[in-house]
Design a protein around this motif. Structure first.
Motif, PDB file in Angstrom:
ATOM      1  N   ARG A 184     103.929  -5.189 -53.716  1.00 55.53           N
ATOM      2  CA  ARG A 184     103.942  -3.832 -54.281  1.00 55.53           C
ATOM      3  C   ARG A 184     104.415  -3.900 -55.726  1.00 55.53           C
ATOM      4  N   PHE A 185     103.631  -3.339 -56.602  1.00 53.65           N
ATOM      5  CA  PHE A 185     104.011  -3.195 -58.006  1.00 53.65           C
ATOM      6  C   PHE A 185     104.331  -1.732 -58.247  1.00 53.65           C
ATOM      7  N   PHE A 186     105.335  -1.495 -59.072  1.00 54.35           N
ATOM      8  CA  PHE A 186     105.808  -0.138 -59.334  1.00 54.35           C
ATOM      9  C   PHE A 186     105.754   0.126 -60.833  1.00 54.35           C
ATOM     10  N   LEU A 187     105.450   1.361 -61.184  1.00 54.01           N
ATOM     11  CA  LEU A 187     105.350   1.718 -62.587  1.00 54.01           C
ATOM     12  C   LEU A 187     106.709   1.993 -63.218  1.00 54.01           C
ATOM     13  N   VAL A 238     107.314  -7.474 -64.945  1.00 51.78           N
ATOM     14  CA  VAL A 238     106.245  -8.454 -65.125  1.00 51.78           C
ATOM     15  C   VAL A 238     105.128  -7.850 -65.963  1.00 51.78           C
ATOM     16  N   LYS A 239     104.318  -8.715 -66.527  1.00 54.18           N
ATOM     17  CA  LYS A 239     103.074  -8.280 -67.169  1.00 54.18           C
ATOM     18  C   LYS A 239     102.100  -8.028 -66.024  1.00 54.18           C
ATOM     19  N   LEU A 240     101.670  -6.801 -65.879  1.00 64.00           N
ATOM     20  CA  LEU A 240     100.940  -6.368 -64.689  1.00 64.00           C
ATOM     21  C   LEU A 240      99.628  -7.118 -64.455  1.00 64.00           C
ATOM     22  N   LYS A 295      99.195  -6.548 -71.720  1.00 69.83           N
ATOM     23  CA  LYS A 295     100.549  -6.254 -72.209  1.00 69.83           C
ATOM     24  C   LYS A 295     101.270  -5.216 -71.353  1.00 69.83           C
ATOM     25  N   SER A 296     100.551  -4.550 -70.462  1.00 62.98           N
ATOM     26  CA  SER A 296     101.151  -3.512 -69.618  1.00 62.98           C
ATOM     27  C   SER A 296     102.180  -4.132 -68.684  1.00 62.98           C
ATOM     28  N   GLU A 297     103.273  -3.404 -68.488  1.00 58.86           N
ATOM     29  CA  GLU A 297     104.354  -3.917 -67.650  1.00 58.86           C
ATOM     30  C   GLU A 297     104.524  -3.066 -66.398  1.00 58.86           C
ATOM     31  N   LEU A 310      98.694  -9.678 -61.375  1.00 62.14           N
ATOM     32  CA  LEU A 310      97.659  -9.349 -60.392  1.00 62.14           C
ATOM     33  C   LEU A 310      96.609 -10.454 -60.314  1.00 62.14           C
ATOM     34  N   LYS A 311      96.224 -10.971 -61.458  1.00 60.87           N
ATOM     35  CA  LYS A 311      95.243 -12.057 -61.470  1.00 60.87           C
ATOM     36  C   LYS A 311      95.800 -13.295 -60.771  1.00 60.87           C
ATOM     37  N   GLY A 312      97.099 -13.563 -60.954  1.00 57.32           N
ATOM     38  CA  GLY A 312      97.714 -14.704 -60.285  1.00 57.32           C
ATOM     39  C   GLY A 312      97.683 -14.559 -58.772  1.00 57.32           C
ATOM     40  N   ILE A 313      97.961 -13.366 -58.284  1.00 56.61           N
ATOM     41  CA  ILE A 313      97.923 -13.125 -56.837  1.00 56.61           C
ATOM     42  C   ILE A 313      96.488 -13.253 -56.330  1.00 56.61           C
TER      43      ILE A 313
END
Length: 115
Positions: free
Chosen positions: A46-49, A78-80, A17-19, A84-87
């Motif tokens: 790159r994902f940003f908080l 996005v749902k983090l 559920k984390s975004e 990440l699992k998709g990548i």
């Protein structure tokens, strides 16, 4: 230098559920990859908080890379963990092959080094 979050930290501190925020091309729907000399041969997303951090990096990218100026790139929430699992599971050539999660401190440091 601040380091990106490690996989163990990500899995222990975030759930499905984390975004987070990522830069995405609205036409192709692909995440924007940003090469980094610390990760030679990789095309990391790159994902940003925080949205503000994604926006700051986007401004810098558009300033530094004229080829991106004509594209419609936006920060997208996005749902983090699922992203990440998709990548991690996508093995198609030419797509992102890794990811990095940037804390606000690292984004600030990255931008400061560029100016």
């Amino acid at each position: 230098m601040v380091s990106p979050l490690q996989l163990e930290t990500i899995l222990s501190e975030f759930d499905d559920k984390s975004e987070a925020w990522v830069l995405q091309d609205s036409e192709s729907k692909k995440y924007v990859t940003i090469p980094d000399p610390r990760y030679p041969g990789k095309n990391p997303v790159r994902f940003f908080l925080r949205r503000e951090d994604a926006e700051s990096i986007l401004v810098e990218l558009l300033d530094q890379n004229p080829r991106l100026r004509g594209k419609e790139i936006f920060p997208v929430k996005v749902k983090l963990v699922p992203a990440l699992k998709g990548i991690a599971s996508d093995k198609k050539p030419g797509n992102a092959d890794s990811f990095v999660i940037r804390s606000p401190n690292e984004v600030y440091e990255w931008l400061r080094e560029r100016t």
